[in-house]
Design an enzyme around this catalytic site. Structure first.
Site, PDB file in Angstrom:
ATOM      1  N   HIS A 100     -31.776 -30.464 -10.895  1.00  0.00           N
ATOM      2  CA  HIS A 100     -32.291 -29.376 -10.061  1.00  0.00           C
ATOM      3  C   HIS A 100     -33.800 -29.375 -10.234  1.00  0.00           C
ATOM      4  O   HIS A 100     -34.308 -28.797 -11.191  1.00  0.00           O
ATOM      5  CB  HIS A 100     -31.708 -28.030 -10.495  1.00  0.00           C
ATOM      6  N   ALA A 119     -32.713 -30.521 -16.330  1.00  0.00           N
ATOM      7  CA  ALA A 119     -32.194 -29.457 -15.479  1.00  0.00           C
ATOM      8  C   ALA A 119     -33.396 -28.745 -14.842  1.00  0.00           C
ATOM      9  O   ALA A 119     -34.544 -29.117 -15.076  1.00  0.00           O
ATOM     10  CB  ALA A 119     -31.352 -28.489 -16.301  1.00  0.00           C
ATOM     11  N   TYR A 128     -52.616 -27.314 -26.069  1.00  0.00           N
ATOM     12  CA  TYR A 128     -53.884 -26.622 -25.804  1.00  0.00           C
ATOM     13  C   TYR A 128     -54.522 -27.222 -24.570  1.00  0.00           C
ATOM     14  O   TYR A 128     -54.422 -28.413 -24.330  1.00  0.00           O
ATOM     15  CB  TYR A 128     -54.856 -26.787 -26.984  1.00  0.00           C
ATOM     16  N   ALA A 166     -30.792 -24.735 -22.860  1.00  0.00           N
ATOM     17  CA  ALA A 166     -31.486 -23.942 -21.856  1.00  0.00           C
ATOM     18  C   ALA A 166     -32.352 -22.877 -22.515  1.00  0.00           C
ATOM     19  O   ALA A 166     -31.981 -22.300 -23.537  1.00  0.00           O
ATOM     20  CB  ALA A 166     -30.473 -23.288 -20.920  1.00  0.00           C
TER      21      ALA A 166
END
Length: 195
Positions: A100, A119, A128, A166
């Site tokens: 996705h 995903a 930085y 996730a």
């Protein structure tokens, strides 16, 4: 922890593969049948990750052939067409899958091995952003899977066959075959070693 061996980091065949070969290797992750441009074009309406792959691979090939300005110019079509931001200059092995692509942000210095899956919403960014300072980006080993909205910060190494859960924020190296989750990410298990 031992360093993951990344073929792409040492100059694998992905560094010399043509645009078509790279796109077809990505297509094979979605559909295991024999790839052709006709099959790729027929799948584009239903596989936005494949469209994202075409844009990303065009950037990759243009950049390595010295057409850096053109590679950077493909950043806007990537944002517009699939909602993904690909910084030119990344090194990505064969068989990359963007399940996705919306919200995926890949920094220009990222190195990804073969058969890696992302995903939606994955961000790989420098730690930085100071002018004049060398930026460090992640190195992701072969067969790794990065979950939705995961953030890889700075020069972390994600081991071979590792899985990042996730919404995880990875601030330190992840061993081969490890499963990490959380913010900051901590190891919560292991995956069976890839064959």
């Amino acid at each position: 922890m031992s360093e993951p061996s990344l073929d792409v980091a040492t100059g694998s065949s992905a560094d010399t593969m043509s645009f078509s070969e790279l796109v077809f290797s990505d297509y094979a992750r979605y559909r295991p049948d024999r790839a052709s441009w006709l099959k790729v074009l027929l799948r584009l309406p239903t596989l936005p990750g494949l469209l994202a792959s075409i844009i990303l691979r065009a950037q990759q090939c243009l950049y390595r052939s010295g057409h850096e300005r053109l590679a950077h110019m493909l950043r806007t079509p990537g944002n517009t067409l699939v909602g993904a931001d690909f910084g030119a200059g990344m090194r990505i092995g064969k068989g990359f899958m963007l399940a996705h692509p919306v919200g995926v942000t890949i920094g220009f210095g990222l190195t990804i091995g073969d058969d890696v899956s992302f995903a939606g919403g994955v961000t790989c960014a420098a730690r930085y952003y100071e002018e004049g300072k060398e930026q460090e980006f992640a190195v992701i080993g072969d067969g790794a899977a990065i979950g939705a909205n995961a953030v890889l910060v700075g020069g972390v190494t994600i081991g071979r066959n590792a899985m990042v859960g996730a919404n995880s924020v990875v601030l330190k190296d992840v061993p081969d075959n490890a499963v990490v989750m959380g913010s900051p990410a901590r190891q919560v298990g292991t995956r069976e070693a890839a064959q």
